[in-house]
Design an enzyme around this catalytic site. Structure first.
Site, mmCIF file in Angstrom:
data_model
loop_
_atom_site.group_PDB
_atom_site.id
_atom_site.type_symbol
_atom_site.label_atom_id
_atom_site.label_comp_id
_atom_site.label_asym_id
_atom_site.label_seq_id
_atom_site.Cartn_x
_atom_site.Cartn_y
_atom_site.Cartn_z
ATOM 1 N N LYS A 137 0.841 -1.204 0.000
ATOM 2 C CA LYS A 137 0.000 0.000 0.000
ATOM 3 C C LYS A 137 0.878 1.257 0.000
ATOM 4 O O LYS A 137 0.577 2.242 -0.644
ATOM 5 C CB LYS A 137 -0.911 -0.005 1.229
ATOM 6 C CG LYS A 137 -1.708 1.275 1.404
ATOM 7 C CD LYS A 137 -2.750 1.149 2.482
ATOM 8 C CE LYS A 137 -3.458 2.495 2.690
ATOM 9 N NZ LYS A 137 -4.603 2.367 3.600
ATOM 10 N N TYR A 225 -4.758 -13.966 -30.632
ATOM 11 C CA TYR A 225 -6.215 -13.957 -30.590
ATOM 12 C C TYR A 225 -6.696 -15.315 -30.114
ATOM 13 O O TYR A 225 -5.881 -16.204 -29.844
ATOM 14 C CB TYR A 225 -6.828 -13.561 -31.935
ATOM 15 C CG TYR A 225 -6.291 -14.286 -33.151
ATOM 16 C CD1 TYR A 225 -6.690 -15.583 -33.444
ATOM 17 C CD2 TYR A 225 -5.409 -13.653 -34.026
ATOM 18 C CE1 TYR A 225 -6.219 -16.229 -34.568
ATOM 19 C CE2 TYR A 225 -4.924 -14.301 -35.159
ATOM 20 C CZ TYR A 225 -5.344 -15.589 -35.431
ATOM 21 O OH TYR A 225 -4.881 -16.233 -36.526
ATOM 22 N N HIS A 285 -7.391 -30.038 -35.586
ATOM 23 C CA HIS A 285 -8.681 -29.584 -35.055
ATOM 24 C C HIS A 285 -9.131 -30.432 -33.867
ATOM 25 O O HIS A 285 -10.234 -30.961 -33.848
ATOM 26 C CB HIS A 285 -9.737 -29.572 -36.147
ATOM 27 C CG HIS A 285 -9.502 -28.497 -37.156
ATOM 28 N ND1 HIS A 285 -9.706 -27.162 -36.888
ATOM 29 C CD2 HIS A 285 -9.010 -28.561 -38.409
ATOM 30 C CE1 HIS A 285 -9.375 -26.446 -37.939
ATOM 31 N NE2 HIS A 285 -8.949 -27.273 -38.876
ATOM 32 N N ASN A 426 -19.179 -38.432 -31.557
ATOM 33 C CA ASN A 426 -19.042 -39.890 -31.425
ATOM 34 C C ASN A 426 -17.718 -40.349 -32.040
ATOM 35 O O ASN A 426 -17.457 -40.028 -33.194
ATOM 36 C CB ASN A 426 -20.191 -40.582 -32.150
ATOM 37 C CG ASN A 426 -21.493 -40.398 -31.404
ATOM 38 O OD1 ASN A 426 -21.550 -40.486 -30.207
ATOM 39 N ND2 ASN A 426 -22.575 -40.118 -32.143
#
Ligand code: 5GP
Length: 525
Positions: A137, A225, A285, A426
């Site tokens: 502080k 990004y 992916h 799946n």
């Protein structure tokens, strides 16, 4: 706004780098104050030090529970030079310019599985956070170090600045101190929230999900990004990352990692580290498009690549063994790679990689640790679950078909099962001789995943006949088995548990397929 450092208070639990720092400060004519254990260490190293109890005129009491909680200390840390000079003089408070403090090792103790409740409580630091907050502080007049990693920079700045610290350094240190106190309190809150009753049951008696969860993450990097260019992103790791997990990586070369690189690298690494034999996993992916084990990395790569050469282009490649130069050359000559991951690299392999400066090369040291908890955001909420680290052993399999799998088929079934765990549902995986033959991923119906796996095999010119099939969840109908049989599948591994298991088993028997149930499902979304 330069702060000459004349008096320092040293109070550290982790004494790493303490003596070197204290000696360097003493050489720069900084007076040293210290608490009991730290003072002892300094004195043993031959350094002159004043104990805090001498300054306060009050001894350390209650096994150190009260050491520095005194106006002479907190006044020295909080006093505004200029504004509070009169008060400080009146009460005989001599300013402290630098606080070097690290806290009781609460986290380290609390995460030890055998830590007792009393020990955990005793490791809650009281005076330490109070001093950190006071000094932070008052950064306009005091500097605060909370981590041995900061010592070297601190000394360098003192030397460059004729024994003073700049305002910007003091502010950065203050922010770091508040971060540390927040982390510390969050951990105390998490740990105690997971213990229902004060008892010495240890970690076993703790809830996996505390009523209050603050988590503590450290930012590793901002990312260019997110999943898409219009999204912002950053990569954080656990304050205490589990050894052997992706977050312990070091990047040896290459372009900046992207959000998708990191997500795919995690899938590739977690998949490849399951295997004992040298293995290669190629991910695109978020799905493995080729996986193989072999006698060495080179062969594993060739066989993984052959599953789906089209998809392997621009893939993330992970190995579970030291990557050799010949394999590195083979990879770089043949294909475009986004990221390479291995526990280590031959020096020559790294030299070859340097010629392709864009390729991101990551090293992740092996270690037995696993992330225990998975997290997913939904709306403004958070879904948490224990991670899917369940492994199915040979002895857990139940043969349900008339024909039992042969030894070779069993090996392939378990291999395919391990791969399927890392394929989005799946998931259907065809495998033979320790390599994938075709992978069907992420379809809304299981039978279409099975057809895609067959299509992939055909495109790659790989023979399905005699292959094993793994399905991440049960077959709801016999059509999936019929499709597999038509493609030439010889053995099937799946959890079982469908209402129509009997119909599915009958289909397997009709086709002479060997089928085993795992009783375990591996949905992955
Ligand atoms: P030492 O080894 O020097 O005896 O103790 C150093 C540790 O004591 C540091 O981790 C510091 O954060 C902690 N500490 C300093 N003052 C106090 C206090 O008044 N109460 C408690 N509980 N801990 C303190």
């Amino acid at each position: 706004d330069r702060l000459p450092v004349r008096r320092a208070l040293l109070s550290v639990s982790d004494k790493t780098g303490l003596i070197e720092l204290a000696r360097a400060l003493a050489e720069r004519d900084v007076e040293l104050l210290s608490t009991g254990g730290t003072a002892r260490a300094l004195r043993e190293a031959g350094l002159a030090v004043r104990e805090v109890s001498e300054v306060t005129g009050f001894p350390e009491i209650m096994d150190g529970r009260v050491k520095t909680l005194h106006p002479k200390i907190h006044g020295a840390l909080l006093g505004r030079r200029g504004t509070d000079d009169a008060a400080m003089a009146e009460h005989g408070i001599a300013p402290i310019d630098l606080l070097v403090l690290n806290l009781y090792p609460f986290e380290r103790v609390a995460y030890r599985p055998d830590a007792g409740f009393g020990e955990i409580i005793e490791n809650i630091d009281i005076g330490g956070p109070a001093m950190l907050r006071a000094a932070a502080k008052n950064f306009a007049h005091v500097a605060v170090a909370t981590d041995p990693a900061q010592y070297r920079g601190l000394l360098a700045e003192l030397d460059d600045n004729a024994g003073a610290l700049t305002a910007s350094t003091r502010y950065a240190l203050a922010v770091a101190a508040f971060n540390r106190v927040a982390q510390y309190d969050a951990r105390i809150s998490d740990v105690l929230s997971s213990i229902a009753e004060p008892s010495d049951a240890g970690a076993a008696g703790r809830a996996a999900f505390p009523a209050q969860s603050n988590g503590s993450f450290v930012k590793l990097m901002d990312l260019r990004y997110g999943e898409n260019p219009h999204q912002q992103a950053a990569f954080y790791r656990d304050l205490w990352p589990a050894p052997g997990t992706l977050a312990t990586f070091s990047q040896l070369q290459g372009k900046e990692l992207s959000y998708n690189n990191i997500a795919d690298a995690d899938a590739a690494w977690e998949c490849v580290r399951q295997f004992d034999a040298p293995a290669c996993v190629i991910v695109k992916h978020a799905n493995p498009c080729g996986v193989a084990v072999a006698g060495g990395c080179g062969e594993a790569y060739e066989r993984a690549y052959a599953t789906d050469p089209t998809s392997a282009f621009g893939g993330i490649l992970a190995f579970n063994a030291t990557l050799d130069a010949a394999t590195m050359r083979g990879i770089l000559e043949r294909q475009f790679v986004e990221v390479l991951i291995a526990p280590d690299y031959e020096e020559q392999a790294l030299a070859l990689a340097r010629k392709k400066a864009n390729v991101r090369v990551l090293r992740i040291p092996h270690g037995g640790g696993r992330n225990g908890i998975d997290v997913k955001r939904v709306g403004s909420g958070l879904l948490m679950q224990t991670a899917d680290i369940r492994e199915v052993g040979r002895d857990e399999l139940t043969v349900v078909s008339r024909r039992a799998p042969e030894q070779r088929e069993l090996d392939d079934l378990l291999f395919a099962w391990r791969v399927a765990k890392y394929v989005k549902s799946n998931a259907i995986v065809y495998a033979r001789d320790g390599r994938t033959i075709g992978v069907g991923a992420g379809q809304m119906s299981r039978v279409v995943s099975a057809r895609i796996a067959a299509l992939k095999a055909e495109e790659a010119g790989l023979e399905v006949r005699g292959s094993a099939l793994a399905s991440d969840a049960f077959f709801p109908f016999r059509d999936g088995i019929d499709a597999a049989a038509a493609a030439g599948i010889g053995a099937v591994i799946q959890p079982g548990g469908s209402m129509r298991d009997a119909e599915v088993i009958a289909a397997a028997d009709e086709h002479g397929i060997a089928m085993v149930f795992t009783g375990v499902r591996h949905f992955r979304h």
